[in-house]
Design a protein around this motif. Structure first.
Motif, PDB file in Angstrom:
ATOM      1  N   GLY A 183      11.826   5.403  -9.239  1.00  0.00           N
ATOM      2  CA  GLY A 183      13.234   5.471  -8.871  1.00  0.00           C
ATOM      3  C   GLY A 183      13.480   5.294  -7.391  1.00  0.00           C
ATOM      4  N   ARG A 184      12.388   5.294  -6.609  1.00  0.00           N
ATOM      5  CA  ARG A 184      12.501   5.094  -5.163  1.00  0.00           C
ATOM      6  C   ARG A 184      11.749   3.849  -4.703  1.00  0.00           C
ATOM      7  N   GLY A 185      11.310   3.047  -5.693  1.00  0.00           N
ATOM      8  CA  GLY A 185      10.577   1.841  -5.343  1.00  0.00           C
ATOM      9  C   GLY A 185       9.106   2.072  -5.117  1.00  0.00           C
ATOM     10  N   HIS A 186       8.580   3.201  -5.606  1.00  0.00           N
ATOM     11  CA  HIS A 186       7.148   3.462  -5.588  1.00  0.00           C
ATOM     12  C   HIS A 186       6.645   3.386  -7.028  1.00  0.00           C
ATOM     13  N   PHE A 187       5.411   2.887  -7.200  1.00  0.00           N
ATOM     14  CA  PHE A 187       4.934   2.554  -8.540  1.00  0.00           C
ATOM     15  C   PHE A 187       3.662   3.323  -8.889  1.00  0.00           C
ATOM     16  N   ILE A 188       3.607   3.726 -10.162  1.00  0.00           N
ATOM     17  CA  ILE A 188       2.497   4.514 -10.689  1.00  0.00           C
ATOM     18  C   ILE A 188       1.889   3.761 -11.864  1.00  0.00           C
ATOM     19  N   ASP A 189       0.574   3.662 -11.896  1.00  0.00           N
ATOM     20  CA  ASP A 189      -0.123   3.018 -13.006  1.00  0.00           C
ATOM     21  C   ASP A 189      -0.051   3.923 -14.236  1.00  0.00           C
ATOM     22  N   PRO A 247      13.548  -0.737 -12.450  1.00  0.00           N
ATOM     23  CA  PRO A 247      12.690  -1.858 -12.861  1.00  0.00           C
ATOM     24  C   PRO A 247      11.212  -1.548 -12.657  1.00  0.00           C
ATOM     25  N   ASP A 248      10.425  -1.751 -13.701  1.00  0.00           N
ATOM     26  CA  ASP A 248       8.988  -1.535 -13.677  1.00  0.00           C
ATOM     27  C   ASP A 248       8.276  -2.887 -13.624  1.00  0.00           C
ATOM     28  N   ILE A 249       6.948  -2.875 -13.463  1.00  0.00           N
ATOM     29  CA  ILE A 249       6.175  -4.112 -13.337  1.00  0.00           C
ATOM     30  C   ILE A 249       5.066  -4.133 -14.381  1.00  0.00           C
ATOM     31  N   PHE A 250       4.931  -5.270 -15.074  1.00  0.00           N
ATOM     32  CA  PHE A 250       3.808  -5.504 -15.982  1.00  0.00           C
ATOM     33  C   PHE A 250       3.067  -6.742 -15.491  1.00  0.00           C
ATOM     34  N   THR A 251       1.751  -6.639 -15.359  1.00  0.00           N
ATOM     35  CA  THR A 251       0.960  -7.768 -14.876  1.00  0.00           C
ATOM     36  C   THR A 251      -0.152  -8.098 -15.864  1.00  0.00           C
ATOM     37  N   THR A 252      -0.542  -9.363 -15.877  1.00  0.00           N
ATOM     38  CA  THR A 252      -1.665  -9.813 -16.697  1.00  0.00           C
ATOM     39  C   THR A 252      -2.700 -10.459 -15.788  1.00  0.00           C
ATOM     40  N   GLY A 253      -3.918 -10.635 -16.338  1.00  0.00           N
ATOM     41  CA  GLY A 253      -5.009 -11.098 -15.495  1.00  0.00           C
ATOM     42  C   GLY A 253      -5.686 -12.367 -15.926  1.00  0.00           C
ATOM     43  N   LEU A 274       0.823  -1.208   0.000  1.00  0.00           N
ATOM     44  CA  LEU A 274       0.000   0.000   0.000  1.00  0.00           C
ATOM     45  C   LEU A 274       0.857   1.259   0.000  1.00  0.00           C
ATOM     46  N   GLU A 275       1.961   1.225   0.741  1.00  0.00           N
ATOM     47  CA  GLU A 275       2.833   2.396   0.769  1.00  0.00           C
ATOM     48  C   GLU A 275       3.461   2.662  -0.592  1.00  0.00           C
ATOM     49  N   ARG A 276       3.693   1.616  -1.363  1.00  0.00           N
ATOM     50  CA  ARG A 276       4.449   1.763  -2.611  1.00  0.00           C
ATOM     51  C   ARG A 276       3.566   1.793  -3.854  1.00  0.00           C
ATOM     52  N   PHE A 277       2.259   1.600  -3.680  1.00  0.00           N
ATOM     53  CA  PHE A 277       1.325   1.695  -4.803  1.00  0.00           C
ATOM     54  C   PHE A 277       0.224   2.715  -4.507  1.00  0.00           C
ATOM     55  N   ASN A 278       0.598   3.772  -3.806  1.00  0.00           N
ATOM     56  CA  ASN A 278      -0.305   4.900  -3.569  1.00  0.00           C
ATOM     57  C   ASN A 278      -1.607   4.467  -2.909  1.00  0.00           C
ATOM     58  N   GLY A 279      -1.490   3.581  -1.923  1.00  0.00           N
ATOM     59  CA  GLY A 279      -2.650   3.176  -1.148  1.00  0.00           C
ATOM     60  C   GLY A 279      -3.509   2.107  -1.773  1.00  0.00           C
ATOM     61  N   LEU A 280      -3.092   1.576  -2.924  1.00  0.00           N
ATOM     62  CA  LEU A 280      -3.882   0.568  -3.624  1.00  0.00           C
ATOM     63  C   LEU A 280      -3.103  -0.731  -3.747  1.00  0.00           C
TER      64      LEU A 280
END
Length: 492
Positions: free
Chosen positions: A226-232, A207-213, A182-188
């Motif tokens: 760059g700090r280990g926080h991720f944005i959609d 490093p970025d993340i790509f996910t499939t469903g 939650l801290e690193r994905f803006n509460g989500l």
């Protein structure tokens, strides 16, 4: 970029060499062998085999003795079934938890609670101890990389159901794994289901993340700040496509046209969707579609859902094989792929479960395939003619971590480092991708000239610098120690 020199391209032939190596015979039980993974657990230079079995629903470890025989040493090496897991080992991830220079094992279960997903620690000789770490829920896919630049490898676990979201475990100094999602994905909680993949798609060093469903028909791209926080950034980067993500079971980023950027490959139900990385990931236009469903696969039979991307013919371009199908598609350059080489897999009921690597250390990419029925593990050997037109790179990461996940290696003609017209290939080390597909831990380059030398540009993640290894002769495997940029080449 297209192919300019076909003189080094040779035609591979694939044979089922399972019987030649004595088969894969578990010491205990007689279950179906599936979901293979290659990883050198004892550091002898040959990648060993971890495979899931339906007998007691756990794993077996086959040690690789010179690529000529494979012996089940599961119990002797501490991976027996006395640790309580009795159902459905879904995947296994190899990563260096402590930065001790050898691979530990994260063994995941999809839906059986915190007691069943475990972390086994390697003592450096390929013997394992069940750690005290417990994980809060089931697991169906995992990616591993250092997301925040502190030097320790973190874990993204896709969880057991996409609607519940994935979990990002931050590795604190090799002592604990803490859920900081939650801290690193803006509460989500980020969307994720099967086969998450880490890759630096925008060439910014993070490093970025790509996910499939899978059945949930969504794909998401999360950019690392760059700090280990991720944005959609899925919509921002134009990845809202529907056809590709409808049933997608995984993806892989790889440089298909030797441009120095990672292109995107998504697979669903036997169809491969290929998107070019343009302008450092600012857009991903579709360039090719491969309909590899030559078995008329029923998606509920779980075949045609994962692809292996590797240079099978050593011509310098990455080819594509969809696990469970009959043919490898050859990369002709400029995003053109043609049906090329027959793969002699068991055809009674194909599956998605395979891995690839140079199993016998002869400079050629082989395949391990686990069919549903008759349920045996197959060693599909690549018998391309012997030529010294390849180079393999084993990485020790900048913090001593085995595998060097996130490190990039680019091969240039000697004396032309950085000149993209002389780029022979780029690879980024990865813990895995897709679902039930495991890549080799060794970076493999083809399309080289045995009479020439090459320079290797090594780029460390988190903008920690780069360095060049000069005048490398092909036709061999080398080890590069990223802790020693002044003298990184430690063995031929």
């Amino acid at each position: 970029m297209g192919k300019e020199d076909e003189t080094m391209a040779t035609e591979p032939k694939f044979v089922d060499a399972t019987d030649e190596v004595g088969g894969f015979n578990p010491k205990e039980g007689s279950g179906i062998l599936r979901r293979p993974m290659l990883v050198d657990v004892d550091g002898d230079g040959f990648e060993d085999i971890i495979v899931w079995t339906t007998d007691k629903w756990t794993i077996r470890l086959f040690m690789n003795y010179g690529g000529e025989k494979f012996i089940d040493e599961t119990e002797e090496r501490g991976l027996g079934d006395d640790w309580g897991a009795r159902k459905n080992v879904h995947h296994c991830a190899a990563f260096d938890f402590h930065n001790h220079g050898h691979f530990d094992l994260y063994i995941g279960h999809p839906d059986h609670g915190p007691s069943d997903t475990r972390l086994f620690l390697n003592d450096g000789t390929g013997h394992f101890t069940n750690s005290d770490f417990r994980f809060p829920r089931g697991s169906k896919g995992i990616g591993v990389v250092d997301v925040n630049g502190d030097g320790f490898l973190d874990l993204f676990d896709s969880g057991e159901e996409a609607r519940e979201g994935g979990t990002l475990f931050i590795n604190h100094n090799g002592e604990s794994l803490v859920d900081e999602t939650l801290e690193r994905f803006n509460g989500l909680r980020p969307f994720g289901y099967q086969g998450p993949v880490f890759a630096d798609f925008d060439n910014d060093g993070y490093p970025d993340i790509f996910t499939t469903g899978h059945y949930y028909s969504h794909c998401y791209l999360y950019r690392n700040d760059g700090r280990g926080h991720f944005i959609d950034v899925t919509e921002e980067y134009g990845l809202t496509f529907k056809e590709e993500c409808d049933g997608a079971n995984g993806a892989v980023f790889a440089d298909l046209n030797n441009s120095g950027s990672l292109d995107l490959i998504v697979v669903n139900n036997g169809t491969v969707w290929i998107h070019e990385n343009v302008d450092n990931g600012r857009s991903f236009p579709r360039r090719a579609v491969i309909h590899a469903n030559d078995f008329e696969i029923d998606p509920h039979k779980w075949a045609g859902e994962a692809a292996m991307v590797a240079d099978f013919d050593n011509d310098g371009y990455l080819d594509i094989w969809v696990a469970g199908t009959q043919y490898i598609y050859r990369n002709e350059g400029n995003f053109k792929f043609t049906k090329a080489w027959f793969v002699p897999i068991a055809r009674t009921e194909p599956s998605r479960q395979a891995c690839f690597g140079d199993i016998n250390n002869d400079g050629k990419i082989d395949i391990l395939y686990g069919s549903f029925y008759p349920g045996k593990l197959q060693f599909i050997r690549n018998e391309i003619p012997d030529e010294a037109n390849w180079l393999q790179v084993n990485l020790i990461g900048p913090y001593g971590d085995a595998g060097g996940y996130g490190v990039r290696v680019s091969v240039f003609d000697a004396g032309h480092t950085g000149d993209m017209s002389h780029l022979k290939g780029m690879r980024e080390s990865s813990s895995g991708y897709m679902y039930h597909v495991s890549p080799t831990r060794i970076l493999h380059f083809g399309g080289l000239n045995a009479d020439k030398k090459y320079d290797l540009l090594v780029r460390l993640p988190f903008r920690c610098g780069d360095f060049t290894v000069c005048d490398v002769q092909p036709g061999r495997r080398i080890t590069i120690d990223c802790r020693k940029p002044g003298n990184p080449l430690i063995e031929y």
